[in-house]
Design a protein around this motif. Structure first.
Motif, PDB file in Angstrom:
ATOM      1  N   UNK A  78      -0.909   6.511  -1.454  1.00  4.62           N
ATOM      2  CA  UNK A  78      -0.924   5.166  -2.048  1.00  4.62           C
ATOM      3  C   UNK A  78      -0.732   5.229  -3.562  1.00  4.62           C
ATOM      4  N   UNK A  79      -1.307   6.250  -4.199  1.00  4.17           N
ATOM      5  CA  UNK A  79      -1.179   6.450  -5.638  1.00  4.17           C
ATOM      6  C   UNK A  79      -0.387   7.728  -5.883  1.00  4.17           C
ATOM      7  N   UNK A  80       0.219   7.809  -7.040  1.00  8.60           N
ATOM      8  CA  UNK A  80       1.087   8.937  -7.367  1.00  8.60           C
ATOM      9  C   UNK A  80       0.408  10.282  -7.105  1.00  8.60           C
ATOM     10  N   UNK A  81       1.125  11.162  -6.380  1.00  6.07           N
ATOM     11  CA  UNK A  81       0.671  12.511  -6.112  1.00  6.07           C
ATOM     12  C   UNK A  81       1.864  13.441  -6.290  1.00  6.07           C
ATOM     13  N   UNK A  82       1.811  14.285  -7.340  1.00  7.49           N
ATOM     14  CA  UNK A  82       2.944  15.160  -7.636  1.00  7.49           C
ATOM     15  C   UNK A  82       2.515  16.314  -8.534  1.00  7.49           C
ATOM     16  N   UNK A  83       3.362  17.334  -8.593  1.00  9.88           N
ATOM     17  CA  UNK A  83       3.286  18.436  -9.556  1.00  9.88           C
ATOM     18  C   UNK A  83       4.630  18.491 -10.251  1.00  9.88           C
ATOM     19  N   UNK A  84       4.622  18.509 -11.579  1.00 10.03           N
ATOM     20  CA  UNK A  84       5.858  18.480 -12.347  1.00 10.03           C
ATOM     21  C   UNK A  84       5.815  19.501 -13.471  1.00 10.03           C
ATOM     22  N   UNK A  85       6.902  20.238 -13.632  1.00 12.48           N
ATOM     23  CA  UNK A  85       7.084  21.129 -14.784  1.00 12.48           C
ATOM     24  C   UNK A  85       8.445  20.774 -15.369  1.00 12.48           C
ATOM     25  N   UNK A  86       8.483  20.499 -16.673  1.00 15.48           N
ATOM     26  CA  UNK A  86       9.742  20.091 -17.308  1.00 15.48           C
ATOM     27  C   UNK A  86       9.839  20.693 -18.701  1.00 15.48           C
ATOM     28  N   UNK A  87      11.080  20.936 -19.101  1.00 15.71           N
ATOM     29  CA  UNK A  87      11.305  21.504 -20.431  1.00 15.71           C
ATOM     30  C   UNK A  87      12.665  21.055 -20.952  1.00 15.71           C
ATOM     31  N   UNK A  88      12.673  20.623 -22.198  1.00 18.39           N
ATOM     32  CA  UNK A  88      13.928  20.334 -22.896  1.00 18.39           C
ATOM     33  C   UNK A  88      13.934  21.193 -24.145  1.00 18.39           C
TER      34      UNK A  88
ATOM     35  N   UNK B 167      14.706  19.115 -35.653  1.00 16.18           N
ATOM     36  CA  UNK B 167      14.927  19.312 -34.223  1.00 16.18           C
ATOM     37  C   UNK B 167      13.710  18.823 -33.444  1.00 16.18           C
ATOM     38  N   UNK B 168      13.935  18.581 -32.160  1.00 19.32           N
ATOM     39  CA  UNK B 168      12.902  18.117 -31.244  1.00 19.32           C
ATOM     40  C   UNK B 168      13.057  18.860 -29.932  1.00 19.32           C
ATOM     41  N   UNK B 169      11.945  19.356 -29.391  1.00 20.31           N
ATOM     42  CA  UNK B 169      11.922  19.931 -28.047  1.00 20.31           C
ATOM     43  C   UNK B 169      10.628  19.476 -27.383  1.00 20.31           C
ATOM     44  N   UNK B 170      10.571  19.600 -26.075  1.00 21.75           N
ATOM     45  CA  UNK B 170       9.371  19.176 -25.354  1.00 21.75           C
ATOM     46  C   UNK B 170       9.191  20.032 -24.106  1.00 21.75           C
ATOM     47  N   UNK B 171       7.930  20.342 -23.808  1.00 26.47           N
ATOM     48  CA  UNK B 171       7.545  21.062 -22.595  1.00 26.47           C
ATOM     49  C   UNK B 171       6.401  20.288 -21.960  1.00 26.47           C
ATOM     50  N   UNK B 172       6.399  20.232 -20.630  1.00 30.98           N
ATOM     51  CA  UNK B 172       5.355  19.470 -19.956  1.00 30.98           C
ATOM     52  C   UNK B 172       5.020  20.084 -18.609  1.00 30.98           C
ATOM     53  N   UNK B 173       3.746  20.065 -18.290  1.00 34.81           N
ATOM     54  CA  UNK B 173       3.265  20.367 -16.943  1.00 34.81           C
ATOM     55  C   UNK B 173       2.256  19.282 -16.606  1.00 34.81           C
TER      56      UNK B 173
ATOM     57  N   UNK C  99      -4.230  11.824 -13.304  1.00 33.62           N
ATOM     58  CA  UNK C  99      -3.261  12.672 -13.978  1.00 33.62           C
ATOM     59  C   UNK C  99      -3.950  13.756 -14.792  1.00 33.62           C
ATOM     60  N   UNK C 100      -3.458  15.001 -14.659  1.00 29.85           N
ATOM     61  CA  UNK C 100      -3.900  16.114 -15.490  1.00 29.85           C
ATOM     62  C   UNK C 100      -2.664  16.840 -16.001  1.00 29.85           C
ATOM     63  N   UNK C 101      -2.844  17.596 -17.070  1.00 28.73           N
ATOM     64  CA  UNK C 101      -1.738  18.381 -17.596  1.00 28.73           C
ATOM     65  C   UNK C 101      -1.502  18.093 -19.055  1.00 28.73           C
ATOM     66  N   UNK C 102      -0.295  18.399 -19.508  1.00 29.14           N
ATOM     67  CA  UNK C 102       0.016  18.211 -20.919  1.00 29.14           C
ATOM     68  C   UNK C 102       1.491  17.871 -21.110  1.00 29.14           C
ATOM     69  N   UNK C 103       1.765  17.240 -22.229  1.00 28.11           N
ATOM     70  CA  UNK C 103       3.113  17.024 -22.746  1.00 28.11           C
ATOM     71  C   UNK C 103       3.067  17.550 -24.174  1.00 28.11           C
ATOM     72  N   UNK C 104       3.905  18.535 -24.460  1.00 28.35           N
ATOM     73  CA  UNK C 104       3.865  19.190 -25.763  1.00 28.35           C
ATOM     74  C   UNK C 104       5.193  18.966 -26.493  1.00 28.35           C
ATOM     75  N   UNK C 105       5.248  17.918 -27.333  1.00 20.49           N
ATOM     76  CA  UNK C 105       6.457  17.723 -28.143  1.00 20.49           C
ATOM     77  C   UNK C 105       6.394  18.626 -29.373  1.00 20.49           C
ATOM     78  N   UNK C 106       7.536  19.127 -29.791  1.00 20.35           N
ATOM     79  CA  UNK C 106       7.594  19.973 -30.968  1.00 20.35           C
ATOM     80  C   UNK C 106       8.706  19.464 -31.883  1.00 20.35           C
ATOM     81  N   UNK C 107       8.314  19.034 -33.071  1.00 17.86           N
ATOM     82  CA  UNK C 107       9.259  18.599 -34.096  1.00 17.86           C
ATOM     83  C   UNK C 107       9.288  19.679 -35.172  1.00 17.86           C
ATOM     84  N   UNK C 108      10.476  20.004 -35.668  1.00 21.59           N
ATOM     85  CA  UNK C 108      10.593  21.054 -36.675  1.00 21.59           C
ATOM     86  C   UNK C 108      11.541  20.622 -37.788  1.00 21.59           C
TER      87      UNK C 108
END
Length: 170
Positions: free
Chosen positions: A105-115, A139-145, A153-162
């Motif tokens: 009924x509610x969101x159930x998932x595992x996600x790993x993403x990287x740009x 520059x900008x990059x992002x990693x997420x689990x 929801x658990x996990x992280x979104x890690x944006x990196x600006x340089x």
């Protein structure tokens, strides 16, 4: 090619789904897709009414999805597996892996993403249209689990600006 279009009124926009996602999936009828693939796909986010016009693009999409079903009668497991690679903003490699259970009924998932890193100047039309600034450099990059179970929801979104330099356009 898929286009998500933003506009000032309901008639001029084509973004999102107006019903809960589980309801949309269940309305499709008993469905079982063993495997689907996308080769050299493209997704756009467009706003033809902004100034400047916005067209953010992810291209070179290669995606494979398996076990897409909404019926326990058609599959032992309702967990779908999707793997995707692509290129964001015509330069940044993207990788996504997701396992999703559409039966809950509610969101159930595992996600790993990287740009990987993209020059922020490639985002200037978006920054100018919605923020009234532009990027001179950086520059900008992002990693997420992320994981969701019954909507929690658990996990992280890690944006990196340089090395950012911003120009105020106001």
């Amino acid at each position: 090619v898929i286009n998500f279009v933003q506009g000032p009124s309901r008639k001029t926009r084509q973004v999102g789904v107006d019903k809960p996602w589980l309801h949309v999936i269940k309305e499709l009828f008993p469905l079982n897709i063993n495997r689907f693939a996308v080769h050299d796909g493209t997704v756009h986010y467009r706003d033809f009414h902004s100034r400047p016009k916005v067209d953010l693009k992810m291209d070179q999409i290669q995606m494979v999805g398996t076990n897409l079903t909404n019926s326990e009668k058609l599959s032992k497991s309702l967990v779908a597996d999707i793997k995707m690679t692509g290129r964001a903003f015509e330069s940044a490699p993207v990788e996504v892996k997701v396992k999703i259970d559409p039966s809950t009924r509610r969101a159930t998932f595992d996600l790993a993403a990287r740009m990987r890193a993209v020059a922020l100047s490639r985002l200037n039309e978006f920054a100018e249209a919605y923020g009234n600034f532009s990027f001179e450099k950086g520059t900008f990059s992002v990693t997420s689990e992320l994981a969701a179970s019954e909507g929690k929801l658990t996990g992280y979104i890690k944006p990196l600006f340089d090395d950012i330099a911003v120009i105020d356009l106001s």
